[in-house]
Design a protein around this motif. Structure first.
Motif, mmCIF file in Angstrom:
data_model
loop_
_atom_site.group_PDB
_atom_site.id
_atom_site.type_symbol
_atom_site.label_atom_id
_atom_site.label_comp_id
_atom_site.label_asym_id
_atom_site.label_seq_id
_atom_site.Cartn_x
_atom_site.Cartn_y
_atom_site.Cartn_z
ATOM 1 N N PRO A 129 -14.117 -16.663 -16.665
ATOM 2 C CA PRO A 129 -13.535 -17.971 -16.328
ATOM 3 C C PRO A 129 -12.927 -18.026 -14.922
ATOM 4 N N LEU A 130 -12.326 -16.932 -14.465
ATOM 5 C CA LEU A 130 -11.764 -16.910 -13.122
ATOM 6 C C LEU A 130 -12.853 -17.121 -12.071
ATOM 7 N N HIS A 131 -14.040 -16.639 -12.329
ATOM 8 C CA HIS A 131 -15.143 -16.797 -11.376
ATOM 9 C C HIS A 131 -15.550 -18.259 -11.252
ATOM 10 N N HIS A 132 -15.488 -19.005 -12.345
ATOM 11 C CA HIS A 132 -15.736 -20.450 -12.273
ATOM 12 C C HIS A 132 -14.686 -21.115 -11.383
ATOM 13 N N VAL A 133 -13.430 -20.732 -11.565
ATOM 14 C CA VAL A 133 -12.339 -21.300 -10.773
ATOM 15 C C VAL A 133 -12.529 -20.970 -9.294
ATOM 16 N N LEU A 134 -12.885 -19.714 -8.982
ATOM 17 C CA LEU A 134 -13.093 -19.316 -7.585
ATOM 18 C C LEU A 134 -14.214 -20.119 -6.935
ATOM 19 N N VAL A 135 -15.300 -20.328 -7.655
ATOM 20 C CA VAL A 135 -16.423 -21.104 -7.109
ATOM 21 C C VAL A 135 -16.007 -22.555 -6.885
ATOM 22 N N LEU A 136 -15.295 -23.137 -7.833
ATOM 23 C CA LEU A 136 -14.825 -24.521 -7.670
ATOM 24 C C LEU A 136 -13.864 -24.650 -6.487
ATOM 25 N N LEU A 137 -12.955 -23.696 -6.336
ATOM 26 C CA LEU A 137 -12.047 -23.718 -5.192
ATOM 27 C C LEU A 137 -12.812 -23.577 -3.882
ATOM 28 N N GLN A 138 -13.762 -22.659 -3.863
ATOM 29 C CA GLN A 138 -14.589 -22.461 -2.667
ATOM 30 C C GLN A 138 -15.279 -23.757 -2.275
ATOM 31 N N LEU A 139 -15.922 -24.393 -3.228
ATOM 32 C CA LEU A 139 -16.615 -25.652 -2.943
ATOM 33 C C LEU A 139 -15.637 -26.748 -2.534
ATOM 34 N N GLY A 140 -14.482 -26.802 -3.196
ATOM 35 C CA GLY A 140 -13.484 -27.810 -2.865
ATOM 36 C C GLY A 140 -12.971 -27.675 -1.436
ATOM 37 N N MET A 160 -32.295 -11.310 0.543
ATOM 38 C CA MET A 160 -31.817 -11.208 -0.835
ATOM 39 C C MET A 160 -32.873 -11.642 -1.856
ATOM 40 N N ARG A 161 -33.612 -12.644 -1.552
ATOM 41 C CA ARG A 161 -34.591 -13.255 -2.445
ATOM 42 C C ARG A 161 -33.888 -14.225 -3.396
ATOM 43 N N TRP A 162 -34.515 -15.354 -3.636
ATOM 44 C CA TRP A 162 -33.935 -16.434 -4.446
ATOM 45 C C TRP A 162 -33.580 -15.988 -5.852
ATOM 46 N N ARG A 163 -34.391 -15.098 -6.422
ATOM 47 C CA ARG A 163 -34.183 -14.691 -7.807
ATOM 48 C C ARG A 163 -32.809 -14.036 -8.024
ATOM 49 N N GLN A 164 -32.291 -13.402 -7.004
ATOM 50 C CA GLN A 164 -31.012 -12.699 -7.122
ATOM 51 C C GLN A 164 -29.822 -13.543 -6.707
ATOM 52 N N LEU A 165 -30.061 -14.676 -6.116
ATOM 53 C CA LEU A 165 -28.979 -15.497 -5.588
ATOM 54 C C LEU A 165 -28.083 -16.017 -6.711
ATOM 55 N N ARG A 166 -26.777 -15.826 -6.551
ATOM 56 C CA ARG A 166 -25.791 -16.284 -7.516
ATOM 57 C C ARG A 166 -24.598 -16.862 -6.755
ATOM 58 N N ILE A 167 -23.984 -17.907 -7.311
ATOM 59 C CA ILE A 167 -22.760 -18.406 -6.699
ATOM 60 C C ILE A 167 -21.544 -17.730 -7.316
ATOM 61 N N HIS A 168 -21.708 -17.174 -8.506
ATOM 62 C CA HIS A 168 -20.634 -16.425 -9.156
ATOM 63 C C HIS A 168 -20.764 -14.960 -8.769
ATOM 64 N N PRO A 169 -19.672 -14.209 -8.778
ATOM 65 C CA PRO A 169 -19.746 -12.812 -8.369
ATOM 66 C C PRO A 169 -20.368 -11.859 -9.389
ATOM 67 N N GLU A 170 -20.838 -12.351 -10.504
ATOM 68 C CA GLU A 170 -21.459 -11.467 -11.501
ATOM 69 C C GLU A 170 -22.752 -10.854 -10.963
ATOM 70 N N VAL A 171 -23.094 -9.678 -11.490
ATOM 71 C CA VAL A 171 -24.335 -8.999 -11.135
ATOM 72 C C VAL A 171 -25.398 -9.429 -12.137
ATOM 73 N N SER A 172 -26.524 -9.922 -11.637
ATOM 74 C CA SER A 172 -27.562 -10.422 -12.543
ATOM 75 C C SER A 172 -28.304 -9.268 -13.212
ATOM 76 N N ALA A 173 -28.999 -9.588 -14.301
ATOM 77 C CA ALA A 173 -29.724 -8.579 -15.067
ATOM 78 C C ALA A 173 -30.855 -7.937 -14.261
ATOM 79 N N HIS A 174 -31.412 -8.639 -13.309
ATOM 80 C CA HIS A 174 -32.513 -8.107 -12.496
ATOM 81 C C HIS A 174 -32.041 -7.806 -11.073
ATOM 82 N N ALA A 175 -30.786 -7.419 -10.957
ATOM 83 C CA ALA A 175 -30.189 -7.194 -9.635
ATOM 84 C C ALA A 175 -30.779 -5.981 -8.938
ATOM 85 N N GLU A 176 -30.877 -6.115 -7.630
ATOM 86 C CA GLU A 176 -31.278 -5.015 -6.766
ATOM 87 C C GLU A 176 -30.254 -4.933 -5.647
#
Length: 159
Positions: A18-29, A65-81
């Motif tokens: 949930p904190l990552h959602h807040v950080l992204v919203l603050l960043q965009l704001g 980076m390639r589009w497949r790995q792009l995330r706005i949240h700081p989580e690491v994706s399942a197919h991360a490189e």
């Protein structure tokens, strides 16, 4: 496996913190606040150059980076490189660096109390976000600590 590319296998998909959602919203704001505080007329050329450099760095990072790995949240994706080529060879977070270059140009071009406040808040949010992201990357990639020791976070030779 090609050099400069480490693949993380076995990552369990978890919900976004949930904190990552807040950080992204603050960043965009704060970004929207900076953009809206701008007149966009008669821009000073040094700030346009800084903004252009930020856009070029961001595009270079996206290509690397390639589009497949792009995330706005700081989580690491399942197919991360873990990318260590392109701008990632010198900067661990070129997308954040790009965003800071562009936002700095906006803040300096329309310098006021409020643009300074918005920019400083954006910097704080991005630093919190990148530190959380780095903690997750250290867990996901055993070689991340060695990569972090030889690569700057945002500014080569500085931090």
């Amino acid at each position: 496996m090609r050099p400069g590319r480490l693949v993380f296998v076995g990552f369990m998909k978890r919900p976004i913190h949930p904190l990552h959602h807040v950080l992204v919203l603050l960043q965009l704001g704060f970004l929207v606040a900076l953009v809206c505080s701008h007149t966009w007329l008669a821009r000073a050329w040094p700030w346009s150059v800084l903004e252009g450099l930020g856009v070029l760095l961001g595009l270079w990072a996206l290509i690397a980076m390639r589009w497949r790995q792009l995330r706005i949240h700081p989580e690491v994706s399942a197919h991360a490189e873990l990318r260590t080529t392109g701008p990632y060879r010198w900067i661990r977070h070129p997308m954040y660096a790009s965003l800071l270059l562009v936002s700095t140009s906006l803040a300096l071009d329309a310098l006021s109390f409020w643009t300074t406040v918005f920019w400083l808040c954006l910097v704080v949010v991005l630093v919190i976000k990148l530190r959380r992201e780095e903690a997750l990357l250290r867990l996901a990639f055993p070689d991340y600590a060695a990569y972090a020791r030889r690569t700057a976070r945002l500014v080569p030779g500085v931090w």
